[in-house]
Scaffold this active site. Structure first.
Site, PDB file in Angstrom:
ATOM      1  N   GLY A   2      21.405  46.264  15.968  1.00  0.00           N
ATOM      2  CA  GLY A   2      20.107  46.166  15.349  1.00  0.00           C
ATOM      3  C   GLY A   2      19.073  46.392  16.638  1.00  0.00           C
ATOM      4  N   SER A   3      19.301  47.263  17.342  1.00  0.00           N
ATOM      5  CA  SER A   3      18.364  47.335  18.559  1.00  0.00           C
ATOM      6  C   SER A   3      17.277  48.478  18.076  1.00  0.00           C
ATOM      7  CB  SER A   3      19.114  47.460  19.756  1.00  0.00           C
ATOM      8  OG  SER A   3      19.778  48.669  19.683  1.00  0.00           O
ATOM      9  N   ARG A   5      14.707  48.100  16.303  1.00  0.00           N
ATOM     10  CA  ARG A   5      13.464  47.531  15.634  1.00  0.00           C
ATOM     11  C   ARG A   5      13.455  45.917  16.066  1.00  0.00           C
ATOM     12  NH1 ARG A   5      13.287  47.189  10.445  1.00  0.00           N
ATOM     13  NH2 ARG A   5      15.139  48.298   9.849  1.00  0.00           N
ATOM     14  N   ASN A  57      22.610  40.778  16.332  1.00  0.00           N
ATOM     15  CA  ASN A  57      21.510  40.617  15.822  1.00  0.00           C
ATOM     16  C   ASN A  57      21.150  41.257  14.602  1.00  0.00           C
ATOM     17  OD1 ASN A  57      18.306  40.452  16.190  1.00  0.00           O
ATOM     18  ND2 ASN A  57      18.849  42.641  16.163  1.00  0.00           N
ATOM     19  N   SER A 109      19.079  31.968  12.027  1.00  0.00           N
ATOM     20  CA  SER A 109      17.777  31.804  11.530  1.00  0.00           C
ATOM     21  C   SER A 109      17.472  30.382  11.137  1.00  0.00           C
ATOM     22  CB  SER A 109      17.779  32.740  10.199  1.00  0.00           C
ATOM     23  OG  SER A 109      16.559  32.350   9.576  1.00  0.00           O
ATOM     24  N   TYR A 122      20.877  34.701   1.780  1.00  0.00           N
ATOM     25  CA  TYR A 122      20.604  34.783   2.951  1.00  0.00           C
ATOM     26  C   TYR A 122      20.835  33.329   3.750  1.00  0.00           C
ATOM     27  CZ  TYR A 122      17.585  35.638   7.370  1.00  0.00           C
ATOM     28  OH  TYR A 122      16.916  35.749   8.653  1.00  0.00           O
ATOM     29  N   LYS A 126      23.591  32.631   6.921  1.00  0.00           N
ATOM     30  CA  LYS A 126      23.243  32.047   8.378  1.00  0.00           C
ATOM     31  C   LYS A 126      23.889  30.824   8.531  1.00  0.00           C
ATOM     32  CE  LYS A 126      20.748  35.645   9.526  1.00  0.00           C
ATOM     33  NZ  LYS A 126      20.839  36.446  10.863  1.00  0.00           N
TER      34      LYS A 126
HETATM   35  P1  NAP Z   1      14.074  44.129  11.555  1.00  0.00           P
HETATM   36  O1  NAP Z   1      12.698  44.055  12.208  1.00  0.00           O
HETATM   37  O2  NAP Z   1      14.099  44.152  10.271  1.00  0.00           O
HETATM   38  O3  NAP Z   1      15.149  44.749  12.379  1.00  0.00           O
HETATM   39  C1  NAP Z   1      16.682  44.683  11.795  1.00  0.00           C
HETATM   40  C2  NAP Z   1      17.371  45.582  12.884  1.00  0.00           C
HETATM   41  O4  NAP Z   1      18.854  45.584  12.006  1.00  0.00           O
HETATM   42  C3  NAP Z   1      17.031  47.100  12.937  1.00  0.00           C
HETATM   43  O5  NAP Z   1      17.367  47.613  14.265  1.00  0.00           O
HETATM   44  C4  NAP Z   1      17.847  47.825  11.980  1.00  0.00           C
HETATM   45  O6  NAP Z   1      18.201  48.797  12.158  1.00  0.00           O
HETATM   46  C5  NAP Z   1      19.090  47.051  12.043  1.00  0.00           C
HETATM   47  N1  NAP Z   1      19.817  46.978  10.778  1.00  0.00           N
HETATM   48  C6  NAP Z   1      19.132  47.003   9.504  1.00  0.00           C
HETATM   49  N2  NAP Z   1      19.802  47.177   8.470  1.00  0.00           N
HETATM   50  C7  NAP Z   1      21.101  47.771   8.955  1.00  0.00           C
HETATM   51  C8  NAP Z   1      22.194  48.322   8.443  1.00  0.00           C
HETATM   52  N3  NAP Z   1      22.591  48.512   7.290  1.00  0.00           N
HETATM   53  N4  NAP Z   1      23.286  48.715   9.474  1.00  0.00           N
HETATM   54  C9  NAP Z   1      22.953  48.314  10.804  1.00  0.00           C
HETATM   55  N5  NAP Z   1      21.906  47.941  11.202  1.00  0.00           N
HETATM   56  C10 NAP Z   1      20.956  47.581  10.604  1.00  0.00           C
HETATM   57  O7  NAP Z   1      14.666  42.612  11.839  1.00  0.00           O
HETATM   58  P2  NAP Z   1      14.397  41.242  12.669  1.00  0.00           P
HETATM   59  O8  NAP Z   1      13.212  40.740  12.097  1.00  0.00           O
HETATM   60  O9  NAP Z   1      14.358  41.678  14.274  1.00  0.00           O
HETATM   61  O10 NAP Z   1      15.614  40.352  12.891  1.00  0.00           O
HETATM   62  C11 NAP Z   1      16.740  40.690  13.503  1.00  0.00           C
HETATM   63  C12 NAP Z   1      17.561  39.394  13.412  1.00  0.00           C
HETATM   64  O11 NAP Z   1      16.742  38.153  13.368  1.00  0.00           O
HETATM   65  C13 NAP Z   1      18.236  39.327  12.068  1.00  0.00           C
HETATM   66  O12 NAP Z   1      19.562  38.809  11.904  1.00  0.00           O
HETATM   67  C14 NAP Z   1      17.418  38.316  11.357  1.00  0.00           C
HETATM   68  O13 NAP Z   1      18.193  37.631  10.048  1.00  0.00           O
HETATM   69  C15 NAP Z   1      17.249  37.417  12.268  1.00  0.00           C
HETATM   70  N6  NAP Z   1      15.878  36.548  12.083  1.00  0.00           N
HETATM   71  C16 NAP Z   1      14.569  36.957  12.009  1.00  0.00           C
HETATM   72  C17 NAP Z   1      13.555  36.272  11.929  1.00  0.00           C
HETATM   73  C18 NAP Z   1      12.066  36.696  11.929  1.00  0.00           C
HETATM   74  O14 NAP Z   1      11.153  36.222  11.397  1.00  0.00           O
HETATM   75  N7  NAP Z   1      12.016  38.067  11.949  1.00  0.00           N
HETATM   76  C19 NAP Z   1      13.620  34.974  11.698  1.00  0.00           C
HETATM   77  C20 NAP Z   1      14.941  34.330  11.849  1.00  0.00           C
HETATM   78  C21 NAP Z   1      16.229  35.228  12.114  1.00  0.00           C
HETATM   79  P3  NAP Z   1      17.383  50.229  11.261  1.00  0.00           P
HETATM   80  O15 NAP Z   1      16.368  50.442  12.269  1.00  0.00           O
HETATM   81  O16 NAP Z   1      18.297  51.317  11.490  1.00  0.00           O
HETATM   82  O17 NAP Z   1      17.362  49.820  10.086  1.00  0.00           O
END
Ligand code: NAP
Length: 204
Positions: A2-3, A5, A57, A109, A122, A126
């Site tokens: 998931g790198s 975005r 990630n 998370s 979700y 987690k």
């Molecule tokens: P994000 O901006 O939505 O980015 C998600 C990443 O995961 C992207 O690189 C995406 O790739 C990849 N991904 C999504 N669907 C996928 C799939 N089907 N197969 C392979 N890769 C996939 O999310 P984020 O906020 O950075 O979150 C990253 C991690 O942190 C997650 O595990 C999330 O649960 C955790 N987290 C986030 C927050 C928050 O506030 N943002 C809080 C707590 C935990 P594509 O570009 O190809 O879709």
């Protein structure tokens, strides 16, 4: 994983800047919501001779009251948030064991500690990730592999911006003592620390 975005993109770019040889993964390469695709990725990874650091990630989230969730939605989320971590880590840790070195960081998370309506699946994923992390840390310590998780609060990424309204984000920011959402760099810095030589003891 998931790198492309958000948090993962920032982690990958900072590791690269520090001299790491980074393998970037996103959904167009392997769709981690699909078990066969996870297995394909594992096949590719199993052929690599050396992997020092693994950052699990990639993850997805949705908000839906439990009685409305169907098995398809459940499976997709569980596949990427938990099954992919289990399979990828199992593959990569075998390589790390041979090399007697490894650092694994799972991005968990706040939802693994605090719950809210609409997040049954979700949160289940987690909470599971935390259990997996802690247990694996016991099993791999003897190979000089440290396994940790980071549980971010609300970070300013696409995931947060699509899950919450602007008003909700404003309200949540106000509840944070620093009066702002986290930045991706805040998670990156902790990840770098856990994988650096500065961390020789934090495990699980
Ligand atoms: P994000 O901006 O939505 O980015 C998600 C990443 O995961 C992207 O690189 C995406 O790739 C990849 N991904 C999504 N669907 C996928 C799939 N089907 N197969 C392979 N890769 C996939 O999310 P984020 O906020 O950075 O979150 C990253 C991690 O942190 C997650 O595990 C999330 O649960 C955790 N987290 C986030 C927050 C928050 O506030 N943002 C809080 C707590 C935990 P594509 O570009 O190809 O879709």
């Amino acid at each position: 994983t998931g790198s492309s975005r958000g948090i993962g993109k920032n982690i990958a770019s900072k590791f690269k800047a520090l001299g790491a040889n980074v393998t970037n993964l996103n959904s167009s390469m392997y769709d981690l919501t699909v078990e066969e695709e996870i297995l394909k990725l594992c096949k590719y990874l199993s052929k690599l001779r050396k992997i020092d650091i693994l950052i699990n990630n990639a993850g997805i989230n949705f908000s839906e009251i439990n009685k409305k969730i169907n098995l398809e939605k459940y499976n997709k989320l569980m596949n990427i948030n938990l099954k992919a971590v289990f399979l990828i880590t199992s593959t990569v840790s075998k390589i790390m064991q041979k090399n007697k070195f490894g650092r694994i960081v799972n991005i968990s998370s706040i939802a693994s500690h605090r719950v809210r309506e609409g997040r049954t699946v979700y949160s289940a994923s987690k909470f599971g990730l935390e259990g997996f992390t802690k247990t694996l840390s016991l099993e791999l310590a003897k190979y000089n592999i440290l396994v940790n998780s980071i549980a971010p609060g609300f970070i300013n990424t696409e995931m947060t911006r699509t899950m919450l309204t602007k008003n909700e984000i404003k309200k949540l920011s106000y509840q944070v003592p620093l009066k702002r959402l986290g930045k991706t760099e805040d998670i990156t810095n902790a990840t770098i620390f856990l994988c650096s030589n500065l961390n020789q003891f934090i495990n699980g």
